[in-house]
Design a protein around this motif. Structure first.
Motif, PDB file in Angstrom:
ATOM      1  N   GLY A  80      -8.812  15.141  13.426  1.00 57.29           N
ATOM      2  CA  GLY A  80      -9.588  15.570  12.276  1.00 57.29           C
ATOM      3  C   GLY A  80      -9.624  17.081  12.154  1.00 57.29           C
ATOM      4  O   GLY A  80      -9.665  17.793  13.160  1.00 57.29           O
ATOM      5  N   ILE A  81      -9.617  17.559  10.922  1.00 54.83           N
ATOM      6  CA  ILE A  81      -9.726  18.991  10.641  1.00 54.83           C
ATOM      7  C   ILE A  81     -11.016  19.222   9.859  1.00 54.83           C
ATOM      8  O   ILE A  81     -11.263  18.564   8.845  1.00 54.83           O
ATOM      9  N   GLY A  82     -11.821  20.169  10.330  1.00 48.67           N
ATOM     10  CA  GLY A  82     -13.070  20.506   9.663  1.00 48.67           C
ATOM     11  C   GLY A  82     -12.830  21.318   8.403  1.00 48.67           C
ATOM     12  O   GLY A  82     -11.688  21.516   7.975  1.00 48.67           O
ATOM     13  N   GLU A  83     -13.912  21.779   7.807  1.00 43.32           N
ATOM     14  CA  GLU A  83     -13.810  22.631   6.618  1.00 43.32           C
ATOM     15  C   GLU A  83     -14.862  23.729   6.702  1.00 43.32           C
ATOM     16  O   GLU A  83     -16.061  23.445   6.771  1.00 43.32           O
ATOM     17  N   HIS A  84     -14.393  24.965   6.730  1.00 40.55           N
ATOM     18  CA  HIS A  84     -15.286  26.128   6.733  1.00 40.55           C
ATOM     19  C   HIS A  84     -14.704  27.179   5.790  1.00 40.55           C
ATOM     20  O   HIS A  84     -13.503  27.200   5.552  1.00 40.55           O
TER      21      HIS A  84
ATOM     22  N   SER B 133     -10.331  14.227   7.619  1.00 38.37           N
ATOM     23  CA  SER B 133     -11.173  15.404   7.472  1.00 38.37           C
ATOM     24  C   SER B 133     -12.340  15.265   8.437  1.00 38.37           C
ATOM     25  O   SER B 133     -12.714  14.158   8.808  1.00 38.37           O
ATOM     26  N   ALA B 134     -12.924  16.393   8.815  1.00 36.05           N
ATOM     27  CA  ALA B 134     -13.997  16.332   9.812  1.00 36.05           C
ATOM     28  C   ALA B 134     -14.981  17.484   9.644  1.00 36.05           C
ATOM     29  O   ALA B 134     -15.145  18.276  10.526  1.00 36.05           O
ATOM     30  N   VAL B 135     -15.540  17.662   8.569  1.00 37.83           N
ATOM     31  CA  VAL B 135     -15.900  16.835   7.452  1.00 37.83           C
ATOM     32  C   VAL B 135     -15.499  17.554   6.157  1.00 37.83           C
ATOM     33  O   VAL B 135     -15.449  18.765   6.114  1.00 37.83           O
TER      34      VAL B 135
ATOM     35  N   ARG C 188      -1.981   6.832   6.520  1.00 36.28           N
ATOM     36  CA  ARG C 188      -2.750   7.267   7.696  1.00 36.28           C
ATOM     37  C   ARG C 188      -3.890   8.222   7.368  1.00 36.28           C
ATOM     38  O   ARG C 188      -4.533   8.755   8.271  1.00 36.28           O
ATOM     39  N   ALA C 189      -4.183   8.450   6.096  1.00 36.53           N
ATOM     40  CA  ALA C 189      -5.237   9.405   5.716  1.00 36.53           C
ATOM     41  C   ALA C 189      -6.615   8.760   5.816  1.00 36.53           C
ATOM     42  O   ALA C 189      -6.798   7.600   5.466  1.00 36.53           O
ATOM     43  N   GLU C 190      -7.572   9.529   6.302  1.00 36.52           N
ATOM     44  CA  GLU C 190      -8.971   9.129   6.328  1.00 36.52           C
ATOM     45  C   GLU C 190      -9.810  10.299   5.841  1.00 36.52           C
ATOM     46  O   GLU C 190      -9.421  11.452   5.985  1.00 36.52           O
ATOM     47  N   MET C 191     -10.949   9.973   5.282  1.00 35.06           N
ATOM     48  CA  MET C 191     -11.818  10.998   4.732  1.00 35.06           C
ATOM     49  C   MET C 191     -13.235  10.816   5.273  1.00 35.06           C
ATOM     50  O   MET C 191     -13.778   9.724   5.226  1.00 35.06           O
ATOM     51  N   VAL C 192     -13.786  11.883   5.782  1.00 38.04           N
ATOM     52  CA  VAL C 192     -15.199  11.928   6.165  1.00 38.04           C
ATOM     53  C   VAL C 192     -15.832  12.970   5.254  1.00 38.04           C
ATOM     54  O   VAL C 192     -15.370  14.101   5.193  1.00 38.04           O
ATOM     55  N   VAL C 193     -16.857  12.586   4.516  1.00 35.36           N
ATOM     56  CA  VAL C 193     -17.490  13.522   3.599  1.00 35.36           C
ATOM     57  C   VAL C 193     -18.933  13.766   4.005  1.00 35.36           C
ATOM     58  O   VAL C 193     -19.571  12.914   4.611  1.00 35.36           O
ATOM     59  N   GLY C 194     -19.419  14.951   3.673  1.00 40.19           N
ATOM     60  CA  GLY C 194     -20.798  15.285   3.978  1.00 40.19           C
ATOM     61  C   GLY C 194     -21.261  16.463   3.148  1.00 40.19           C
ATOM     62  O   GLY C 194     -20.522  16.982   2.311  1.00 40.19           O
ATOM     63  N   ARG C 195     -22.494  16.870   3.408  1.00 41.76           N
ATOM     64  CA  ARG C 195     -23.085  17.995   2.680  1.00 41.76           C
ATOM     65  C   ARG C 195     -22.634  19.315   3.256  1.00 41.76           C
ATOM     66  O   ARG C 195     -22.621  20.323   2.583  1.00 41.76           O
ATOM     67  N   GLY C 196     -22.284  19.338   4.531  1.00 41.96           N
ATOM     68  CA  GLY C 196     -21.907  20.570   5.212  1.00 41.96           C
ATOM     69  C   GLY C 196     -23.087  21.164   5.947  1.00 41.96           C
ATOM     70  O   GLY C 196     -24.159  21.342   5.376  1.00 41.96           O
TER      71      GLY C 196
END
Length: 197
Positions: free
Chosen positions: A48-52, A80-82, A107-115
């Motif tokens: 997983g790769i985060g997002e900043h 994604s993470a997240v 093979r794609a997966e998605m994790v979503v959140g508010r951050g």
């Protein structure tokens, strides 16, 4: 029969070493893709790769990093993470991960959140006072896109959709099969899970 435990790695693509020495950004991203390739070769289940959106991390475009990894891997799930859904357009997020799913052959997966980091909100023109309502509205739209070929939808933070040509055209072969949710405080984990899976 017991289910096999799955093991994966999440990375925030830090732009520095453990001793806070700055790294060359190009070299760091090249090494990250090699790490994902190695994880695939040794049999890990996911990466997983985060997002900043700040200078100490290089993961501001996780779907792009994961797409590069898709070309060099064959089995590992790419997630994604997240994904910071509150500061993103759900239509764009869905299409990016649907495209990643095609490139990775499912093979794609998605994790979503508010951050948990807040730098994305002012960067993309959102107010922190709308932290929870942004996520709730954008999650509602993402779920509608996931379930419907054509979407009619309206909300406060994004222009309405009025049944435009299919948002899901890119998923005719595969749609992202892995979905996870980091829910807002106003949702229980049980409710969030049942809404998203």
């Amino acid at each position: 029969m017991r289910e096999r435990i799955q093991i994966g790695i999440d990375s925030f693509a830090a732009a520095h070493t453990d001793t806070s020495r700055a790294l060359d950004a190009t070299e760091r991203l090249r090494n990250l893709i090699e790490e994902i390739e190695h994880a695939d070769q040794v049999g890990l289940d996911s990466f997983g790769i985060g997002e900043h959106h700040r200078k100490d991390f290089l993961d501001s475009a996780p779907a792009v990093i994961l797409a590069a990894a898709a070309a060099r891997t064959s089995r590992i799930r790419l997630t994604s993470a997240v994904t910071v859904l509150s500061a993103a357009d759900p239509v764009r997020v869905f299409q990016e991960f649907a495209t990643l799913d095609l490139l990775s052959q499912g093979r794609a997966e998605m994790v979503v959140g508010r951050g948990s980091s807040i730098e994305a909100f002012p960067l993309f023109g959102f107010r922190l006072e709308d932290y929870d309502s942004l996520f709730a509205e954008k999650l509602d739209l993402l779920l509608k896109i996931r379930e419907n070929e054509h979407v009619t939808w309206s909300g406060k933070y994004r222009p309405a959709l009025t049944g435009q040509a299919s948002i899901r055209d890119r998923c005719r072969i595969h749609c992202p099969s892995g979905w996870a949710l980091v829910g807002p405080r106003s949702l229980s984990s049980e409710q969030a899970s049942s809404d998203f899976h």
